[in-house]
Design a protein around this motif. Structure first.
Motif, PDB file in Angstrom:
ATOM      1  N   ARG A 102       0.831  -1.205   0.000  1.00 48.51           N
ATOM      2  CA  ARG A 102       0.000   0.000   0.000  1.00 48.51           C
ATOM      3  C   ARG A 102       0.867   1.258   0.000  1.00 48.51           C
ATOM      4  O   ARG A 102       0.556   2.231  -0.684  1.00 48.51           O
ATOM      5  N   ILE A 103       1.929   1.252   0.776  1.00 44.15           N
ATOM      6  CA  ILE A 103       2.828   2.405   0.846  1.00 44.15           C
ATOM      7  C   ILE A 103       3.428   2.678  -0.530  1.00 44.15           C
ATOM      8  O   ILE A 103       3.477   3.827  -0.987  1.00 44.15           O
ATOM      9  N   THR A 104       3.863   1.624  -1.207  1.00 47.81           N
ATOM     10  CA  THR A 104       4.403   1.781  -2.558  1.00 47.81           C
ATOM     11  C   THR A 104       3.344   2.380  -3.472  1.00 47.81           C
ATOM     12  O   THR A 104       3.625   3.294  -4.254  1.00 47.81           O
ATOM     13  N   ARG A 105       2.116   1.879  -3.380  1.00 47.35           N
ATOM     14  CA  ARG A 105       1.024   2.385  -4.220  1.00 47.35           C
ATOM     15  C   ARG A 105       0.770   3.870  -3.953  1.00 47.35           C
ATOM     16  O   ARG A 105       0.557   4.643  -4.891  1.00 47.35           O
ATOM     17  N   VAL A 106       0.747   4.278  -2.699  1.00 48.31           N
ATOM     18  CA  VAL A 106       0.511   5.686  -2.366  1.00 48.31           C
ATOM     19  C   VAL A 106       1.561   6.560  -3.042  1.00 48.31           C
ATOM     20  O   VAL A 106       1.230   7.562  -3.685  1.00 48.31           O
ATOM     21  N   ILE A 107       2.823   6.189  -2.901  1.00 53.02           N
ATOM     22  CA  ILE A 107       3.905   6.989  -3.482  1.00 53.02           C
ATOM     23  C   ILE A 107       3.768   7.055  -4.997  1.00 53.02           C
ATOM     24  O   ILE A 107       3.864   8.141  -5.599  1.00 53.02           O
ATOM     25  N   LEU A 112       2.458  10.014  -9.967  1.00 54.84           N
ATOM     26  CA  LEU A 112       1.798   9.999 -11.261  1.00 54.84           C
ATOM     27  C   LEU A 112       0.773  11.119 -11.395  1.00 54.84           C
ATOM     28  O   LEU A 112       0.689  11.770 -12.433  1.00 54.84           O
ATOM     29  N   LEU A 113       0.003  11.350 -10.344  1.00 54.03           N
ATOM     30  CA  LEU A 113      -1.152  12.238 -10.453  1.00 54.03           C
ATOM     31  C   LEU A 113      -0.953  13.634  -9.871  1.00 54.03           C
ATOM     32  O   LEU A 113      -1.586  14.584 -10.333  1.00 54.03           O
ATOM     33  N   CYS A 114      -0.090  13.753  -8.875  1.00 52.92           N
ATOM     34  CA  CYS A 114       0.117  15.055  -8.212  1.00 52.92           C
ATOM     35  C   CYS A 114       1.507  15.625  -8.438  1.00 52.92           C
ATOM     36  O   CYS A 114       1.718  16.815  -8.225  1.00 52.92           O
ATOM     37  N   GLY A 115       2.460  14.782  -8.799  1.00 44.32           N
ATOM     38  CA  GLY A 115       3.808  15.268  -9.080  1.00 44.32           C
ATOM     39  C   GLY A 115       4.831  14.813  -8.057  1.00 44.32           C
ATOM     40  O   GLY A 115       4.507  14.247  -7.011  1.00 44.32           O
ATOM     41  N   ASP A 116       6.072  15.078  -8.404  1.00 41.45           N
ATOM     42  CA  ASP A 116       7.201  14.642  -7.582  1.00 41.45           C
ATOM     43  C   ASP A 116       7.197  15.257  -6.187  1.00 41.45           C
ATOM     44  O   ASP A 116       7.525  14.579  -5.215  1.00 41.45           O
TER      45      ASP A 116
END
Length: 148
Positions: A102-107, A112-116
């Motif tokens: 889940r942590i990997t998915r959040v990052i 992808l969607l909000c930026g670095d």
């Protein structure tokens, strides 16, 4: 507006019938034991191996979410919500736990969607939270987090 973007903006339910605001009201037991929310709250362009049939973003949906200030604000709020769940609980600080995925998915979703900046901020907070407990986490998991 796609159903995924509508879910992220808080206007439509997901396939389980939840609005995003409903998910944010989950207690820690619900967060831990419910396995169908994370792919909706933090979507990516990669299929979930853990939950087949979960949404997978296409290029059009990615652009739509990237161009929606409300969706990005809600992704940021969701990141804070999930981070607070991790902060309140220690059971995931062990060699193998589904929260690691889940942590990997959040990052990845944030990147992808909000930026670095948003993704790196979450990672920075997470590394501080983990602290010396990092020694309990397998090096392969740490590599996934670093690469996300």
């Amino acid at each position: 507006m796609s159903s995924l973007c509508s879910f992220l903006t808080g206007h439509e339910t997901n396939s389980s019938g939840w609005l995003l605001s409903h998910v944010w009201k989950f207690n820690d037991t619900q967060i831990e034991n419910t396995h169908t929310f994370i792919q909706w709250v933090f979507p990516t362009d990669e299929p979930s191996r853990a939950t087949p049939g979960s949404p997978v973003l296409d290029d059009e949906q990615i652009l739509e979410i990237q161009n929606s200030e409300q969706a990005k604000q809600n992704l940021s709020k969701s990141a804070d919500w999930y981070f607070n769940f991790l902060r309140r609980n220690n059971f995931w600080r062990k060699p193998h736990d589904h929260n690691h995925l889940r942590i990997t998915r959040v990052i990845k979703s944030l990147r992808l969607l909000c930026g670095d900046d948003e993704a790196d901020y979450f990672k920075e907070q997470f590394w501080q939270l983990l602290g010396t407990d990092i020694s309990q986490i397998p090096s392969r998991t740490i590599e996934y987090w670093e690469d996300a």
